[in-house]
Design an enzyme around this catalytic site. Structure first.
Site, short mmCIF file in Angstrom:
data_model
loop_
_atom_site.label_atom_id
_atom_site.label_comp_id
_atom_site.label_asym_id
_atom_site.label_seq_id
_atom_site.Cartn_x
_atom_site.Cartn_y
_atom_site.Cartn_z
CB VAL A 135 5.40 -68.19 -32.02
CG1 VAL A 135 5.71 -69.98 -32.10
CG2 VAL A 135 6.38 -67.72 -32.98
CB CYS A 136 -0.12 -67.92 -30.99
SG CYS A 136 0.59 -66.39 -31.39
CB THR A 137 -0.87 -72.61 -28.11
OG1 THR A 137 0.49 -73.06 -28.36
CG2 THR A 137 -1.86 -73.77 -28.06
NE ARG A 329 4.94 -73.42 -29.99
CZ ARG A 329 4.10 -72.95 -30.85
NH1 ARG A 329 2.94 -72.35 -30.64
NH2 ARG A 329 4.45 -72.78 -32.25
#
Length: 391
Positions: A135-137, A329
């Site tokens: 799970v990333c940005t 996010r």
């Protein structure tokens, strides 16, 4: 998406707590981080036989790999009420899966298993795991002079052992000591650089200096990677493993456009978002995009020029859809990019965005910072001080 929502609700109920109040902040003094947070660098020599390439890395990090795999096994047996069936399946099926994998990846995993003394099935499982829980940005941004930067937070460990006492994810805590920077070399020269978890042979974050940068974010979709994995085990092997595809792109692609074609058109075992940055910044040749992938085909290719003009940002949701309300996010990240403005695009400015909650959260293991023209590449372990939301 429903699976993710159900898991989030389950975590909240199991921890006997409420979702913390939404906390949005845009920090401006996070960079530079403490020196103790800097990620160590290893050279991987691609001229060596595949089974020997990771020996020095896993000799150093073998105990951490063992601890993480023990946690995985404990989590699985807890979820399935003490059953050893899945763990036994991993141990037995892993070597059979390894025999079906393309080279050099199969031999690299065999070498890692031999050096660490771990079962080959465990190492294969370890290399599959990142296709399902990342799970990333990721952000590609252009400064006023035309330089392109590419940065990312890698968040990992969602639903994998919430520690009520310490308010941490147990797998996330075990992963941080395993984060390494890898300089992949041939003939003593750098081919590309990446951020890896020790023992993982694929690519999630990487730079090919002067040419392009790449990050991968998981895409939650009904044709999830577990379906592709089961098909692979059953003998249907038309797709590539995501980490092998990205590794091949970094080794073989000689331009942004070639990398873009490979990432768009190669059939995979799991859906994904590929965030790609290049080295051209003028008009229609501006090189930054998000490739939204189904397993068999590209769903969408979103270019930076149409996204914002000076940056493009991806978390874990299709950009044309609203993010899950419990995991937004994206909105705070856009807010902080807007506060920073294009004038602030730099290593420091972008690290501040990545260090702003909830872009920074309890799942965040590291932040990576890349500038393609100079080949600048740095990575820092990340920790989210209280108060901090779990995801």
């Amino acid at each position: 998406m429903l699976r993710l929502l159900l898991c989030l609700v389950t975590v909240i109920s199991l921890t006997n707590c409420q979702v913390p109040p939404f906390m949005e902040e845009c920090v401006n003094n996070a960079y530079p981080p403490p020196a103790s947070h800097k990620v160590p660098t290893y050279v991987v020599n691609l001229d060596l036989p595949a089974a020997q390439r990771w020996t020095h890395v896993v000799k150093d990090k073998g105990p951490q790999i063992k601890n993480l795999l023990n946690e995985f096994k404990s989590f699985i047996t807890d979820i399935f009420h003490g059953s050893q069936a899945i763990v036994d399946f991993i141990d037995k099926a892993g070597p059979l899966v390894d025999e079906t994998l393309p080279q050099p990846f199969a031999d690299e995993m065999r070498g890692i298993a031999n050096v660490t003394g771990l079962k080959l099935g465990e190492i294969v499982f370890f290399n599959v795991f990142y296709e399902f829980f990342t799970v990333c940005t990721s952000i590609v941004a252009q400064d006023p002079t035309g330089k392109l930067y590419h940065v990312r937070n890698l968040d990992f460990g969602l639903f994998l052992g919430w520690d009520i006492k310490n308010n941490t994810w147990s797998v996330t805590e075990l992963l941080r000591p395993m984060v390494i920077m890898v300089d992949f070399q041939k003939g003593g020269e750098t081919v590309f650089k990446s951020i890896n978890f020790a023992g993982y042979v694929g690519i999630l974050t990487a730079i090919k200096p002067k040419l392009f940068t790449l990050t991968m974010n998981e895409r939650f979709n009904k044709d999830g990677g577990y379906i592709g994995l089961l098909e692979w085990i059953a003998g249907q092997r038309t797709g590539q493993w995501m980490g092998f595809l990205t590794r091949n792109v970094m080794e073989k692609a000689s331009s942004y456009l070639e990398a873009k074609v490979m990432l768009q058109n190669t059939e995979m075992l799991a859906p994904a978002y590929f965030i790609l940055g290049g080295n051209a910044t003028s008009g229609p040749f501006q090189q930054g995009c998000v490739i939204t992938r189904a397993r068999e085909y590209p769903v969408d290719v979103w270019d930076m020029e149409s996204a914002n003009g000076w940056y493009i940002l991806e978390t874990n949701y299709d950009h044309w859809e609203a993010p899950l309300f419990l995991d937004d996010r994206r909105t705070p990240a856009h807010h902080c990019m807007g506060n920073m403005t294009q004038q602030g695009v730099s290593i420091k400015g972008l690290y501040n965005v990545l260090s702003s909650r909830p872009v920074l959260n309890k799942l965040t293991t590291y932040s990576a910072l890349m500038q393609v023209d100079s080949g600048h590449f740095e990575a820092w372990l990340q920790y989210c001080p209280e108060p901090c939301i779990p995801w």
